[in-house]
Design an enzyme around this catalytic site. Structure first.
Site, PDB file in Angstrom:
ATOM      1  N   GLY A   1      43.853  37.012  37.845  1.00 40.26           N
ATOM      2  CA  GLY A   1      43.071  38.252  37.052  1.00 40.26           C
ATOM      3  C   GLY A   1      42.692  39.287  38.147  1.00 40.26           C
ATOM      4  N   SER A   2      41.446  39.602  37.691  1.00 36.21           N
ATOM      5  CA  SER A   2      40.731  40.834  38.288  1.00 36.21           C
ATOM      6  C   SER A   2      40.134  40.599  39.739  1.00 36.21           C
ATOM      7  CB  SER A   2      39.532  41.506  37.557  1.00 36.21           C
ATOM      8  OG  SER A   2      40.177  41.882  36.287  1.00 36.21           O
ATOM      9  N   THR A   3      40.189  39.420  40.203  1.00 36.80           N
ATOM     10  CA  THR A   3      39.718  38.997  41.196  1.00 36.80           C
ATOM     11  C   THR A   3      40.711  39.570  42.546  1.00 36.80           C
ATOM     12  OG1 THR A   3      40.698  36.653  41.530  1.00 36.80           O
ATOM     13  CG2 THR A   3      38.263  37.181  40.755  1.00 36.80           C
ATOM     14  N   MET A   4      41.921  40.001  42.109  1.00 36.37           N
ATOM     15  CA  MET A   4      42.954  40.515  42.921  1.00 36.37           C
ATOM     16  C   MET A   4      42.630  41.952  43.091  1.00 36.37           C
ATOM     17  SD  MET A   4      44.893  38.384  44.372  1.00 36.37           S
ATOM     18  CE  MET A   4      43.267  37.443  44.443  1.00 36.37           C
TER      19      MET A   4
END
Length: 583
Positions: free
Chosen positions: A305-308
């Site tokens: 998810g948004s950790t990328m």
């Protein structure tokens, strides 16, 4: 007068004939015995000489073996995580049991069965009725009190044998990481399996001959024992305990299926903590489901998810399609790509790179990624450790799911920028964030304490890596998506992740909440990753359930390591090349 001499002469002729027959019979018998003895001697000496040797050896040859305890496992400060304790096994000689009718003494036999938690018939069945069998285990790794009781029973044919049993002082706190051994002291999970050859020594052996009185008269062979090696892990038991406590609390309070947390030393790549929940007690695995033995931090993959998003922004900075002053127009908050939609929860309009991270804008990172070749984005993700093993070398470690195909649709490229279309493990995510915290130098992770860390490889420009740390710090500040990740007294930065779990044909209703962060920002030294799998209820976002766990673990870790608080140091970061960098 003439007839009498004839009769005596006839008798004289008959007597020698009887004697000659007896003499011949005796000679034949003596000759037969002599021939039989010669034949037997020839048979034993020429045809089957080994049989006599083996018979003699059975009576005079003995072998003694020294028992060697398995090596110990320590944490980085010398605290024991796995030790071996001497125990005994109870075994039976079926021939002696049968010949001396041990079951006939019902009082002793029933007492023996009772202490071994069997019925007398089950014990008899275990021993068997074959007198040719000379050895059968009745019970392994027996409690010393039980052994003493059985010895006092003095049941014929029941004997004892020295062996060792593995004990894990930390119990469930290190369950999946350390693993365990089987009843034969062979590592079958975790560190015990990975370093089984080092932890297992070689028993000493002496072959000697004894006389009729049992005295040693000749040593035929001697082999000295080889001592096992001890293993010192990079794990800090204090941090491991805190991480497990906070993770377990979060998994239980949110009704999650499972969770993992990893703490990494930025400068060395050493793993200071690796925990999973639910765990198990390796000292008592009875009735434990097999799936709990799995070290999810290295085996289970998830869409990050948004950790990328920090990696997507770094891709644009490294490729040159964006600078630290770039502004991205995200109006009107939605974008249609190939029949599908990319959306932000709000219309953030114009955002700089810090704003994209702070607001976790799908629109912002999608537009940045669509402006450059996708091969560059994939290459940068891979250079930061995604799609490959982390260097830990642990059994069962997954390399994740990472596609290197040449053709991607624009929508696939857009969703890739915010963590869909790839899968990573918790340790892979920790390695990627450690690369950013290390000024853009990628270093393999290690589970063994390193006096000299392995050299790393630069994959990012240092100014871009340090700038990203400050962007992630803004994400934790006012207006960011992870205000609950703040650590009192320290400047920290990080990124939340909330991703739907993939099912056949699409995505289901379950989520994975995650948070990856760095601290302290002024001198990055620790990376912590928290993953919560399938939280129940209305709270499922990374900022709501994973960020608080990060804050608790990071705060305790920095204090335990005596890291100086930096909350009032200002915005400057210490460069890994020696100077200070400011934005």
């Amino acid at each position: 007068m003439t007839a009498k001499p004839r009769k005596s002469q006839a008798k004289a002729r008959q007597y020698p004939s009887v004697m000659s027959w007896r003499f011949a019979f005796v000679m034949v018998m003596l000759t037969s015995v002599f021939v039989a003895l010669l034949a037997r001697a020839a048979w034993l000496q020429v045809i089957e000489p080994d049989m006599l040797v083996s018979q003699g050896d059975r009576r005079s040859l003995r072998v003694e073996a020294d028992t060697v305890m398995r090596g110990m496992v320590f944490d980085r400060h010398g605290e024991a995580l796995a030790v071996s304790v001497p125990v005994e096994a109870i075994w039976a000689d079926p021939k002696i049991v049968i010949e001396r009718n041990a079951p006939g003494d019902e009082r002793r036999w029933h007492a023996l069965a009772d202490i071994m938690q069997m019925t007398p018939q089950q014990l008899l069945s275990r021993v068997g009725d074959d007198p040719k069998r000379r050895f059968v285990y009745l019970q392994r790794q027996v409690n010393p009190a039980v052994v003493e009781y059985v010895k006092k029973l003095k049941v014929p044919g029941i004997y004892f044998r020295q062996e060792s049993k593995r004990y894990y002082p930390a119990g469930e706190v290190t369950g999946q990481l350390i693993g365990f051994t089987n009843v034969d002291d062979v590592g079958v999970e975790g560190i015990e399996k990975r370093f089984d050859a080092l932890l297992t020594g070689t028993a000493g052996r002496k072959v000697f001959r004894k006389d009729a009185k049992g005295r040693e008269i000749e040593v035929l062979e001697r082999q000295d024992a080889t001592a096992p090696a001890n293993i010192q892990l990079s794990i800090d038991q204090r941090i491991q305990t805190v991480a497990y406590r906070e993770l377990k609390k979060a998994v239980l309070s949110h009704g999650a299926t499972s969770g993992s947390a990893v703490v990494v030393d930025v400068a060395t790549g050493e793993v200071l903590a690796m925990v999973n929940s639910p765990s198990f007690n390796p000292n008592n695995r009875r009735n434990t489901p097999v799936h709990r033995f799995r070290n999810r931090a290295i085996t289970d993959t998830f869409e990050p998810g948004s950790t990328m998003k920090p990696l997507a922004v770094l891709s644009a900075l490294e490729f040159g399609t964006a600078t630290l002053d770039t502004i991205v127009d995200t109006h009107p908050g939605t974008m249609r790509i190939g029949g599908s939609w990319v959306r932000d929860p709000n219309n953030y309009k114009n955002l700089d790179l810090t704003g994209i991270i702070q607001k976790s804008s799908n629109m912002g990172v999608a537009k940045l990624v669509l402006e450059m070749p996708h091969q560059h984005v994939v290459g940068l993700y891979n250079n930061m450790g995604l799609g490959e093993e982390t260097g830990l070398g642990l059994a069962g470690e997954s390399s994740g799911i990472f596609s290197y195909r040449q053709r991607w649709s624009d929508f696939e490229r857009a969703t890739f920028s915010y963590g869909y279309g790839l899968s990573v493990t918790a340790v892979q995510l920790a390695r990627a964030y450690a690369t950013m915290a290390n000024g853009g130098v990628n270093r393999p992770l290690s589970i063994i304490k390193n006096n000299e860390p392995e050299p790393g490889q630069r994959v990012l420009a240092e100014k871009h890596a340090l700038a990203m740390l400050e962007m992630m710090e803004a994400n934790i500040g006012p207006g960011g998506t992870a205000t609950r990740a703040q650590v009192h007294g320290y400047r920290v930065g990080g990124k939340t992740g909330t991703a739907r779990k993939a099912i056949a044909g699409g995505y289901g209703d379950d989520y994975i909440a995650s948070f990856a962060g760095v601290g302290p920002i002024s001198n990055p030294s620790i990376v912590t990753v928290v993953v919560i799998n399938e939280p129940a209820g209305d709270f499922y976002h990374g900022g709501e359930i994973a960020a608080p766990v990060f804050a608790s673990i990071m705060g305790a870790t920095l204090q335990l390591l005596n890291v100086t608080p930096d909350a009032d140091t200002g915005p400057a970061l210490i460069s890994r090349t020696g100077g200070r960098n400011g934005n």
